[in-house]
Design an enzyme around this catalytic site. Sequence first.
Site, PDB file in Angstrom:
ATOM      1  N   CYS A   2       0.790  -1.092   0.047  1.00 14.37           N
ATOM      2  CA  CYS A   2       0.007  -0.037  -0.008  1.00 14.37           C
ATOM      3  C   CYS A   2       1.007   1.348   0.128  1.00 14.37           C
ATOM      4  O   CYS A   2       2.134   1.127   0.225  1.00 14.37           O
ATOM      5  CB  CYS A   2      -0.808   0.029   1.283  1.00 14.37           C
ATOM      6  SG  CYS A   2      -1.921  -1.634   1.387  1.00 14.37           S
ATOM      7  N   CYS A 239      13.180  -4.706   0.780  1.00 10.94           N
ATOM      8  CA  CYS A 239      12.520  -5.594  -0.090  1.00 10.94           C
ATOM      9  C   CYS A 239      12.883  -5.428  -1.850  1.00 10.94           C
ATOM     10  O   CYS A 239      12.825  -4.373  -2.309  1.00 10.94           O
ATOM     11  CB  CYS A 239      10.921  -5.439  -0.449  1.00 10.94           C
ATOM     12  SG  CYS A 239       9.882  -6.016  -1.419  1.00 10.94           S
ATOM     13  N   CYS A 435      15.753  -7.896   0.886  1.00 12.62           N
ATOM     14  CA  CYS A 435      14.932  -9.345   1.342  1.00 12.62           C
ATOM     15  C   CYS A 435      14.760 -10.030  -0.447  1.00 12.62           C
ATOM     16  O   CYS A 435      13.941  -9.313  -1.096  1.00 12.62           O
ATOM     17  CB  CYS A 435      13.645  -8.988   2.116  1.00 12.62           C
ATOM     18  SG  CYS A 435      12.487 -10.420   1.967  1.00 12.62           S
TER      19      CYS A 435
END
Length: 452
Positions: A2, A239, A435
């Site tokens: 989001c 990420c 990650c």
Amino acid sequence: MCGIFGIAGHKEAAHLTYLGLHALQHRGQQASGMVLWDEGGIREVVRRGLVVEVFDDKALQYLGGPKGGLSIGHVRYPKREKRSLQNAQPLCVTYAKGPLGVAMDGAFVNYEEVRTQLEEKGAIFQSETDAEAVMHLIAHAKAATLEAALTEALQRLKGGYAMLLLAEGKLVATRDVYGIRPLVLGKRDGIWVVASETTGLDLIEAQFIREVEPGEVCVIRGEALESHFPFAKAKQACCAFEHIYFARLDSEVFGCSVHEARKRMGAALSRIHPVAADVVIPVPDSGTAAAIGYAQAAGIPYEQGLIRSHYVGRTFIEPQQSIRNFGVKLKLSAVRSVLNGKRVVVVDDSIIRGTTSKKIVALLRSVGASEIHMRIASPPAEWPCCYGIDTPSRAELISASHSLEEVCTHIGADTLAFLSPVGLKEAMRPANGFCDACVSGRYPTQWVSEGP
């Protein structure tokens, strides 16, 4: 995933939040919301729809008091929870210590466990969002301040998140200890601004100051910012999918230009998996920069062979397969003059289920492409994300259960190749760890905490 945005006390807080959310619209298109606090109390507008649809003149007039205030906003796409308005954010409640608004990007891996524990103690949940668990834990906390109660709550939760909280006269911003989800700080007119990406700052002409550090809790009152680090340090894990797909090209995420990172992904892909071809085309928009990098490194002409309709949402973040299939048909059209009789390299950011790639290959063949070579600017996605990205269960990830040759046959391409994990890391150039659990199956929350 989001998008979240907050501004800590500006006379045009509602309008600036509207603009900030508009710049983050790519991060969620199912619902939009805003909560604003001023001397008159707390007000909220949360509805399904795009930012421009939700915040009309009437809504902005209702939110924007004459003296402005503190505001947080959220654009949402649904993850595991249903597409109900109850799951839209920011969440807003009034509890024993006053009004509280929460906007969150991310997910907790132990959400179900914590929710069950709270319900056994009498908590009544109104939604299926991870953010509501935070609100219940804050309400149960014995701490005197919001930031202390938040710390107490987050010590029970494990996952990847960026979060904004709004209370009377106070804005709190925090990020998970691994740094999985992005969050940045900026300033406009001496006022602090917080956003998921720097593009949220750029549109309102706010100056980028720095990232919110992993594990940091920022407490903003007026022009003052207090920084706290109440959690044990952990190995950082930014990420990778932010640079692969989600972040906007003009953003700086995790200290790195998204555009430049994607170009390097494409160039590395060209060196590792070259092919004789007449033209390189991207799958717009997230494959564009990688295609430019591939074409430049390969010395093959770059063309816009696929045209994207900007009136259709991102098919990856539509949760229903029936809608996703319909969206692919509406989203892309092919340029026959660019593709007819040509050997085509098609560069895309990723393959998740194979649905989109299969339809793209069929579309290119229908306009006369003689050869189609799919090149994917990321490694095969074989593991689901548990930190907020809606990659499905492992059973739905095509690369988890099919060989490279089988995937190539399924989508109908002449050849198929993916970027290697080493190539991805070199392209991202992370200052710290990142990650890649969706590729490797190594999840940061399973790691043992260690020093930076």
